[in-house]
Design an enzyme around this catalytic site. Structure first.
Site, PDB file in Angstrom:
ATOM      1  N   ARG A  82       0.856  -1.185   0.000  1.00 40.90           N
ATOM      2  CA  ARG A  82       0.000   0.000   0.000  1.00 40.90           C
ATOM      3  C   ARG A  82       0.896   1.240   0.000  1.00 40.90           C
ATOM      4  O   ARG A  82       1.876   1.299   0.739  1.00 40.90           O
ATOM      5  CB  ARG A  82      -0.909  -0.010   1.225  1.00 40.90           C
ATOM      6  CG  ARG A  82      -2.012   1.028   1.199  1.00 40.90           C
ATOM      7  CD  ARG A  82      -2.902   0.868   2.425  1.00 40.90           C
ATOM      8  NE  ARG A  82      -3.697  -0.338   2.365  1.00 40.90           N
ATOM      9  CZ  ARG A  82      -4.179  -0.958   3.446  1.00 40.90           C
ATOM     10  NH1 ARG A  82      -3.903  -0.505   4.650  1.00 40.90           N
ATOM     11  NH2 ARG A  82      -4.915  -2.033   3.311  1.00 40.90           N
ATOM     12  N   ARG A 151      -2.511   6.604   9.466  1.00 38.10           N
ATOM     13  CA  ARG A 151      -2.535   6.136   8.081  1.00 38.10           C
ATOM     14  C   ARG A 151      -2.631   7.312   7.103  1.00 38.10           C
ATOM     15  O   ARG A 151      -2.554   8.471   7.491  1.00 38.10           O
ATOM     16  CB  ARG A 151      -3.729   5.188   7.894  1.00 38.10           C
ATOM     17  CG  ARG A 151      -3.740   3.974   8.850  1.00 38.10           C
ATOM     18  CD  ARG A 151      -2.769   2.904   8.433  1.00 38.10           C
ATOM     19  NE  ARG A 151      -2.873   1.696   9.248  1.00 38.10           N
ATOM     20  CZ  ARG A 151      -3.669   0.656   9.010  1.00 38.10           C
ATOM     21  NH1 ARG A 151      -4.481   0.682   7.965  1.00 38.10           N
ATOM     22  NH2 ARG A 151      -3.666  -0.395   9.797  1.00 38.10           N
ATOM     23  N   LYS A 218      -4.459   1.218  14.548  1.00 32.78           N
ATOM     24  CA  LYS A 218      -4.371   2.200  13.470  1.00 32.78           C
ATOM     25  C   LYS A 218      -5.133   3.478  13.831  1.00 32.78           C
ATOM     26  O   LYS A 218      -6.049   3.471  14.650  1.00 32.78           O
ATOM     27  CB  LYS A 218      -4.936   1.606  12.180  1.00 32.78           C
ATOM     28  CG  LYS A 218      -6.392   1.149  12.288  1.00 32.78           C
ATOM     29  CD  LYS A 218      -6.785   0.373  11.051  1.00 32.78           C
ATOM     30  CE  LYS A 218      -8.187  -0.233  11.224  1.00 32.78           C
ATOM     31  NZ  LYS A 218      -8.551  -1.088  10.077  1.00 32.78           N
ATOM     32  N   LYS A 220      -6.785   7.130  11.894  1.00 31.70           N
ATOM     33  CA  LYS A 220      -7.148   7.672  10.587  1.00 31.70           C
ATOM     34  C   LYS A 220      -7.613   9.116  10.706  1.00 31.70           C
ATOM     35  O   LYS A 220      -8.369   9.465  11.614  1.00 31.70           O
ATOM     36  CB  LYS A 220      -8.249   6.818   9.954  1.00 31.70           C
ATOM     37  CG  LYS A 220      -7.801   5.376   9.704  1.00 31.70           C
ATOM     38  CD  LYS A 220      -8.907   4.537   9.084  1.00 31.70           C
ATOM     39  CE  LYS A 220      -8.411   3.124   8.777  1.00 31.70           C
ATOM     40  NZ  LYS A 220      -9.474   2.289   8.170  1.00 31.70           N
ATOM     41  N   CYS A 439     -14.745  -3.561  -0.837  1.00 28.16           N
ATOM     42  CA  CYS A 439     -13.361  -3.902  -0.514  1.00 28.16           C
ATOM     43  C   CYS A 439     -12.878  -5.004  -1.453  1.00 28.16           C
ATOM     44  O   CYS A 439     -13.645  -5.558  -2.241  1.00 28.16           O
ATOM     45  CB  CYS A 439     -13.241  -4.335   0.947  1.00 28.16           C
ATOM     46  SG  CYS A 439     -14.018  -5.927   1.290  1.00 28.16           S
ATOM     47  N   CYS A 445      -7.522 -11.251   0.393  1.00 27.28           N
ATOM     48  CA  CYS A 445      -7.618 -10.826   1.787  1.00 27.28           C
ATOM     49  C   CYS A 445      -7.859 -12.013   2.702  1.00 27.28           C
ATOM     50  O   CYS A 445      -8.849 -12.748   2.547  1.00 27.28           O
ATOM     51  CB  CYS A 445      -8.732  -9.804   1.963  1.00 27.28           C
ATOM     52  SG  CYS A 445      -8.889  -9.242   3.680  1.00 27.28           S
ATOM     53  N   CYS A 484     -15.935  -8.650   5.149  1.00 20.90           N
ATOM     54  CA  CYS A 484     -15.861  -8.934   6.579  1.00 20.90           C
ATOM     55  C   CYS A 484     -16.205  -7.669   7.345  1.00 20.90           C
ATOM     56  O   CYS A 484     -16.288  -6.591   6.754  1.00 20.90           O
ATOM     57  CB  CYS A 484     -14.477  -9.461   6.966  1.00 20.90           C
ATOM     58  SG  CYS A 484     -13.240  -8.155   7.191  1.00 20.90           S
ATOM     59  N   CYS A 488     -13.513  -2.001   5.483  1.00 23.31           N
ATOM     60  CA  CYS A 488     -12.636  -1.147   4.684  1.00 23.31           C
ATOM     61  C   CYS A 488     -13.394  -0.205   3.755  1.00 23.31           C
ATOM     62  O   CYS A 488     -12.880   0.847   3.398  1.00 23.31           O
ATOM     63  CB  CYS A 488     -11.666  -2.013   3.885  1.00 23.31           C
ATOM     64  SG  CYS A 488     -10.430  -2.851   4.902  1.00 23.31           S
TER      65      CYS A 488
END
Length: 574
Positions: A82, A151, A218, A220, A439, A445, A484, A488
């Site tokens: 990424r 991120r 994480k 954001k 996603c 994934c 899931c 995302c």
């Protein structure tokens, strides 16, 4: 607390990831050695956890798992990379390098993520270092694209929409740079930088913001310019809403504690919307960002990772506590929040002239996937445009693409190339399809429970038949799908959303706010395609017949009693 102290976990012993981070000596671990191991194409799990901080996840092709297991072969390991691209802005030269690397070392495709970043899939372990070095050579980086750090900072995708948009984009870049990890490990491992000897005792020098164990999870950040909420600012841990007075940027409203991820069956996890706590001046933005991150560093849950996001820290202590703690660390107080209004969070497709007199072409990219198909040479077309384009490419929060800053002399040629290679603004698609997010899910994934990117287009084909019968083909309805509940594609903000439960089955949610200001709520659990169509057809026809003037689908399903409005993530499961 001092930045070089090891943070004590809340509510129990530190998780295994906390041990990995503290023992890694600022993200080094044993990556140099394990990357050289010729026996396997994969990495030990501890090093895979560290690799995320460097912008990569180890994956395997799940379509091949059964066959490789039958042949007694290890999984078909590959790595996702990424790339950090603040505000989604990149040059034509950078685009061409990414295109070349995708074919040379990846699986021949690129993906625009919902955070305005690039993902490349299919990179083998032996090619990771060459790929990352090539990305670095183009003045981009994968550092902090993943991992327990801040991120990619999101922003309006078109700085030339107005002078204010340009200012906001520049602040997004500054925030991204300010919160980037300072560890030399990235340069040592991937760029053959000189080895720097560090120890846990000098954490203040190595990581002045994060310290030796970084964040609990994480983090954001997104920056929105009203009336567009294209970055879904309330889904962010930290959101900044630009306040414009008399055409000038005077500052930002500050929103804290948003986040989308949850775990099926665990009501202690839930999506949450950010809450506006005040207003800051532009020159105060970096200070607010840094101090907010340090509060999460010091008070986030380091024992249970599924409860470690910033939203849980705020909900555990209370918003008043957070504001008090923030003011104490700042040494000054936020001003009262100022008025603003959001009315949409989608794209404005086609050619638009910017304030600088140049042109911008917004293209529809289904699920953000850039590849060639028999009837649509999208990747080739964008490559040919990049060869002649002297402006920018801009990745949008909705997985689409803007060919930006086009001169009047190049506009005709780019229009011609777009037509030749089947690039489109999506005008022939339904408004539902143009708003859809998904996603990657299968096959790469490892968290996916169901299909998303590969399946959503076929579901949309069937839903468009229903929309056409109801006369709603041009009605904007936000629809989202993930494989899931890690979310995302921000499914909790879809007026219609599907979160994968198992192969071919989804939990179905309805009722989010069209402008991204209200969460949706579960309507039916564990449904397959037949059930999805049977459920939605009568609701869509009722909406067409009974909606009020200007009423969005998410508002209608609440008024009609299909679901209750979710006023706070804490009652998401009620």
């Amino acid at each position: 607390m001092a930045n070089n102290e090891v943070v004590k976990p809340i509510g129990g012993p530190p998780s295994d990831v906390e041990h990995i981070k503290i023992e890694s000596n600022y993200l080094r671990g044993a990556l140099v050695e394990t990357l050289r191991n010729p026996i396997t194409g994969g990495l030990p799990e501890d090093d895979n956890r560290l690799l995320k901080f460097h912008g990569s996840y180890m994956q395997d092709d799940r379509d091949l798992r059964t066959e490789r297991d039958r042949q007694k072969l290890e999984p078909a390991y590959q790595f996702m990379l990424r790339v950090v691209i603040p505000g989604g802005v990149m040059t034509s030269a950078q685009w061409l390098v990414m295109d070349d690397l995708a074919h040379k070392y990846g699986n021949g495709t690129l993906r625009i993520t919902t955070r305005q970043a690039f993902q490349m899939h299919g990179v083998l372990k032996w090619n990771l270092k060459k790929t990352i070095r090539s990305i670095n050579d183009t003045l981009m980086t994968t550092l902090a694209a993943c991992g327990d750090v801040n991120r990619n900072v999101m922003s309006n995708p078109n700085p030339y929409q107005s002078e204010v948009h340009a200012e906001v984009y520049e602040w997004a870049r500054k925030v991204s740079d300010h919160l980037s990890p300072r560890t030399p490990a990235y340069h040592e491992i991937w760029l053959d930088g000189e080895k720097v000897v560090d120890s846990l005792a000098d954490g203040a020098e190595v990581e002045p913001i994060y310290g030796p164990v970084y964040l609990p999870r994480k983090f954001k950040i997104g920056m929105a310019v009203p009336p567009s909420n294209d970055v879904d600012v309330f889904s962010q841990d930290l959101g900044f809403i630009a306040i414009i007075e008399e055409g000038k940027l005077v500052g930002f409203n500050v929103s804290v504690g948003g986040g989308m991820g949850m775990t099926h069956g665990d009501t202690s996890t839930y999506p949450q919307l950010g809450r506006v706590i005040g207003f800051c001046r532009p020159e105060q933005l970096l200070d607010v960002s840094e101090k907010t991150v340090t509060i999460q560093r010091d008070y986030g849950n380091r024992s249970v990772r599924k409860n470690a996001r910033f939203k849980y820290t705020i909900d555990r202590h209370g918003i008043e506590w957070f504001v008090s703690e923030l003011h104490e660390r700042l040494g000054w107080q936020l001003e009262a929040a100022r008025a603003y209004h959001f009315d949409h969070n989608g794209e404005r497709y086609g050619w638009v002239k910017g304030t600088n007199g140049k042109w911008n072409l917004s293209l529809y990219i289904q699920s953000g996937r850039i590849h060639d198909e028999d009837n649509n040479a999208l990747m080739t077309g964008l490559r040919e445009i990049a060869k002649i384009h002297t402006g920018d490419f801009r990745l949008t929060p909705n997985q689409n693409l803007i060919i930006a800053n086009v001169s009047s002399t190049k506009k005709g040629k780019i229009t011609e190339l777009a037509k030749q290679y089947g690039l489109t603004d999506g005008a022939h698609h339904s408004a539902l399809r143009r708003s859809a997010l998904s996603c990657v899910a299968f096959p790469t994934c490892g968290l996916a429970m169901a299909e998303a990117e590969r399946y959503l287009p076929s579901l949309l084909d069937k839903l468009e038949v229903i929309l056409d019968k109801a006369g709603l083909r041009d009605e904007e309805i936000n629809i989202r799908m993930t494989g899931c509940p890690n979310s995302c594609a921000r499914p909790a903000l879809g007026e219609i959303s599907f979160i994968g439960k198992s192969l071919g089955r989804y939990n179905m949610y309805l009722g989010a706010g069209f402008a991204g200001d209200r969460l949706n709520k579960i309507y039916k659990e564990n449904v397959d395609e037949t059930e999805i169509l049977e459920i939605l057809e009568p609701i869509i026809h009722q909406y067409a017949a009974e909606r009020n003037n200007g009423e969005h689908f998410g508002d209608f399903v609440i008024r009609a009693g299909y679901v209750k409005a979710v006023t706070n993530g804490l009652n998401f499961h009620d």
